[in-house]
Design a protein around this motif. Structure first.
Motif, PDB file in Angstrom:
ATOM      1  N   GLN A 103       7.247  46.833  14.308  1.00 30.18           N
ATOM      2  CA  GLN A 103       8.472  46.252  14.852  1.00 30.18           C
ATOM      3  C   GLN A 103       9.682  46.623  13.993  1.00 30.18           C
ATOM      4  O   GLN A 103      10.769  46.914  14.501  1.00 30.18           O
ATOM      5  CB  GLN A 103       8.336  44.734  14.950  1.00 30.18           C
ATOM      6  CG  GLN A 103       7.351  44.273  16.020  1.00 30.18           C
ATOM      7  CD  GLN A 103       7.243  42.763  16.072  1.00 30.18           C
ATOM      8  OE1 GLN A 103       7.369  42.072  15.063  1.00 30.18           O
ATOM      9  NE2 GLN A 103       7.002  42.235  17.260  1.00 30.18           N
ATOM     10  N   ARG A 140      20.875  39.981  13.205  1.00 29.14           N
ATOM     11  CA  ARG A 140      20.292  39.367  14.399  1.00 29.14           C
ATOM     12  C   ARG A 140      19.022  40.111  14.811  1.00 29.14           C
ATOM     13  O   ARG A 140      18.002  39.484  15.157  1.00 29.14           O
ATOM     14  CB  ARG A 140      21.311  39.381  15.549  1.00 29.14           C
ATOM     15  CG  ARG A 140      20.810  38.685  16.816  1.00 29.14           C
ATOM     16  CD  ARG A 140      21.756  38.904  17.975  1.00 29.14           C
ATOM     17  NE  ARG A 140      21.838  40.309  18.355  1.00 29.14           N
ATOM     18  CZ  ARG A 140      20.916  40.928  19.080  1.00 29.14           C
ATOM     19  NH1 ARG A 140      19.831  40.284  19.492  1.00 29.14           N
ATOM     20  NH2 ARG A 140      21.066  42.209  19.397  1.00 29.14           N
ATOM     21  N   LYS A 141      19.066  41.448  14.766  1.00 31.72           N
ATOM     22  CA  LYS A 141      17.886  42.239  15.130  1.00 31.72           C
ATOM     23  C   LYS A 141      16.739  42.008  14.150  1.00 31.72           C
ATOM     24  O   LYS A 141      15.572  41.953  14.545  1.00 31.72           O
ATOM     25  CB  LYS A 141      18.243  43.720  15.178  1.00 31.72           C
ATOM     26  CG  LYS A 141      19.158  44.096  16.338  1.00 31.72           C
ATOM     27  CD  LYS A 141      19.429  45.588  16.361  1.00 31.72           C
ATOM     28  CE  LYS A 141      20.300  45.978  17.542  1.00 31.72           C
ATOM     29  NZ  LYS A 141      20.566  47.436  17.575  1.00 31.72           N
ATOM     30  N   GLU A 185      16.211  39.254  12.393  1.00 36.94           N
ATOM     31  CA  GLU A 185      15.698  37.903  12.612  1.00 36.94           C
ATOM     32  C   GLU A 185      14.784  37.834  13.831  1.00 36.94           C
ATOM     33  O   GLU A 185      13.851  37.048  13.878  1.00 36.94           O
ATOM     34  CB  GLU A 185      16.860  36.924  12.742  1.00 36.94           C
ATOM     35  CG  GLU A 185      17.574  36.687  11.410  1.00 36.94           C
ATOM     36  CD  GLU A 185      18.799  35.806  11.577  1.00 36.94           C
ATOM     37  OE1 GLU A 185      19.133  35.456  12.728  1.00 36.94           O
ATOM     38  OE2 GLU A 185      19.434  35.485  10.542  1.00 36.94           O
ATOM     39  N   GLU A 186      15.045  38.697  14.806  1.00 39.71           N
ATOM     40  CA  GLU A 186      14.218  38.704  16.007  1.00 39.71           C
ATOM     41  C   GLU A 186      12.774  39.126  15.704  1.00 39.71           C
ATOM     42  O   GLU A 186      11.843  38.674  16.353  1.00 39.71           O
ATOM     43  CB  GLU A 186      14.815  39.641  17.049  1.00 39.71           C
ATOM     44  CG  GLU A 186      16.043  39.078  17.759  1.00 39.71           C
ATOM     45  CD  GLU A 186      16.619  40.027  18.770  1.00 39.71           C
ATOM     46  OE1 GLU A 186      16.105  41.190  18.850  1.00 39.71           O
ATOM     47  OE2 GLU A 186      17.556  39.650  19.491  1.00 39.71           O
ATOM     48  N   TRP A 211      11.368  36.109  13.047  1.00 39.60           N
ATOM     49  CA  TRP A 211      11.051  34.864  13.766  1.00 39.60           C
ATOM     50  C   TRP A 211      11.111  35.130  15.264  1.00 39.60           C
ATOM     51  O   TRP A 211      12.084  34.770  15.931  1.00 39.60           O
ATOM     52  CB  TRP A 211      12.044  33.776  13.402  1.00 39.60           C
ATOM     53  CG  TRP A 211      12.002  33.414  11.951  1.00 39.60           C
ATOM     54  CD1 TRP A 211      11.012  32.735  11.300  1.00 39.60           C
ATOM     55  CD2 TRP A 211      13.000  33.717  10.970  1.00 39.60           C
ATOM     56  NE1 TRP A 211      11.333  32.596   9.974  1.00 39.60           N
ATOM     57  CE2 TRP A 211      12.547  33.190   9.729  1.00 39.60           C
ATOM     58  CE3 TRP A 211      14.214  34.358  10.999  1.00 39.60           C
ATOM     59  CZ2 TRP A 211      13.265  33.297   8.557  1.00 39.60           C
ATOM     60  CZ3 TRP A 211      14.953  34.496   9.836  1.00 39.60           C
ATOM     61  CH2 TRP A 211      14.478  33.979   8.633  1.00 39.60           C
ATOM     62  N   PRO A 212      10.125  35.808  15.807  1.00 44.93           N
ATOM     63  CA  PRO A 212      10.152  36.149  17.250  1.00 44.93           C
ATOM     64  C   PRO A 212      10.121  34.896  18.102  1.00 44.93           C
ATOM     65  O   PRO A 212       9.462  33.907  17.767  1.00 44.93           O
ATOM     66  CB  PRO A 212       8.885  36.998  17.437  1.00 44.93           C
ATOM     67  CG  PRO A 212       7.977  36.592  16.311  1.00 44.93           C
ATOM     68  CD  PRO A 212       8.881  36.246  15.159  1.00 44.93           C
ATOM     69  N   THR A 213      10.840  34.961  19.214  1.00 37.65           N
ATOM     70  CA  THR A 213      10.868  33.815  20.131  1.00 37.65           C
ATOM     71  C   THR A 213       9.660  33.843  21.057  1.00 37.65           C
ATOM     72  O   THR A 213       9.041  34.868  21.277  1.00 37.65           O
ATOM     73  CB  THR A 213      12.170  33.858  20.963  1.00 37.65           C
ATOM     74  OG1 THR A 213      12.254  35.119  21.638  1.00 37.65           O
ATOM     75  CG2 THR A 213      13.374  33.678  20.059  1.00 37.65           C
TER      76      THR A 213
END
Length: 343
Positions: free
Chosen positions: A268, A334-335, A337-338, A341-343
């Motif tokens: 990722q 922001r990218k 953090e995605e 901590w994936p939603t």
């Protein structure tokens, strides 16, 4: 009195300076030469230092450039290295956005207080990156890279495997026009013949380096380029806030450091790196793999990305460092953090 020779290692971000450093350190070891290292980073984290063997004396100079905000520390760090380690040779790896003219000025000033002698100014050049910039021939990055070439006593034309033969000849011609006095060594992964390493470790090139420094400064004047062009201040680093009266040649560069608190997925992260804004031209860091638990160092330079497993000595915080011009730190974080901590 023992005079310690100095090799200054220059080159733009991602050119392969740290690869070169690890190779020359290995050659020092093979020849019984005792080296010491000063590593300079414009950010507040030195990741490349983890690639240097633990038994090699090393000083880190972070959060600034040795030619400007922390220039007063250089003589002190050299003095400490000489007193504590008694090295046969000191290698200075300057941050990739430092102007070599200013570095040479600083090292020369340090020589007034410390018994040192400049032996070589080696510039590592990323073949494909420099070729692209040379075809446009404008912008601060191109100006900086040409200065790095013009001040060198040895030019290492690295990543030659990423361009074709005709392009390689085009690059060599431009480099020779910029600096007809330096020898050019063409490499991939900074790998070169034993004889070349021997020359680098034994040559005495101080007079030639200083002559080139004076020549480049005079050419700037003759070109009619105002002095403050080289010190334009488009972006002020946080670590320069107390130096508002002094501008330098890399003030347009942005540095974004983000400490990673959780293990992440390497694939990722690779996707994020492949989709970085054009303004980011260097990224590196260390993370803990969510899949294997291994510590991994990643490197991104000129749209190329790699990951290698490492075993850092002592406590090393996971971190990602991004260097570039005019990119959105908010969007970049922001990218990250995605994937953390994936939603």
């Amino acid at each position: 009195m023992k005079i310690v020779p100095i090799i200054i290692l220059s080159g733009f971000l991602g050119s392969g300076k740290t690869t070169f450093l690890t190779r020359i350190l290995k050659n020092c070891s093979n020849k019984g030469i005792k080296p010491a290292v000063i590593m300079n980073e414009v950010g507040d984290v030195n990741l490349d230092g983890h690639l240097v063997e633990e038994d090699i004396p090393m000083k880190e100079m972070l959060s600034g450039c040795i030619c400007c905000t922390i220039s007063g520390d250089l003589a002190m760090e050299m003095r400490r290295l000489i007193d504590e380690a008694s090295p046969d040779l000191i290698l200075i790896e300057a941050t990739g956005v430092a102007n070599p003219i200013e570095i040479l000025d600083t090292v020369t000033e340090a020589a007034l207080l410390t018994p040192i002698e400049i032996q070589e100014m080696i510039t590592v050049v990323d073949a494909a990156h420099f070729l692209d910039l040379s075809r446009v021939r404008k912008g601060k990055t191109y100006r900086l890279m040409t200065d790095q070439i013009r001040c060198a006593s040895i030019l290492v034309l690295n990543k030659s495997d990423q361009v074709c033969t005709e392009e390689l000849e085009e690059i060599r011609k431009i480099m020779t026009e910029l600096n007809p006095f330096a020898s050019i060594v063409t490499t991939a992964y900074c790998d070169m013949d034993e004889a070349v390493w021997l020359r680098m470790l034994s040559a005495k090139a101080e007079d030639g380096v200083i002559d080139r420094l004076n020549s480049v400064q005079q050419e700037r004047h003759d070109d009619g380029v105002p002095d403050d062009y080289w010190h334009e201040h488009d972006h002020k680093h946080e670590h320069c806030n107390n130096h508002s009266g002094h501008h330098h040649s890399y003030d347009h560069v942005m540095v974004c450091s983000h400490y990673i608190q959780e293990p992440i997925n390497g694939s990722q992260l690779k996707r994020v790196m492949k989709d970085l804004p054009d303004g980011v031209y260097r990224a590196k860091g260390i993370f803990t793999s969510k899949d294997t638990g291994e510590r991994v160092m990643f490197q991104f330079a000129y749209r190329q990305y790699e990951q290698i497993s490492i075993r850092p000595q002592g406590h090393v915080q996971d971190v990602a460092v991004f260097i570039g011009e005019h990119f959105s730190k908010h969007e970049l974080l922001r990218k990250l953090e995605e994937i953390i901590w994936p939603t």
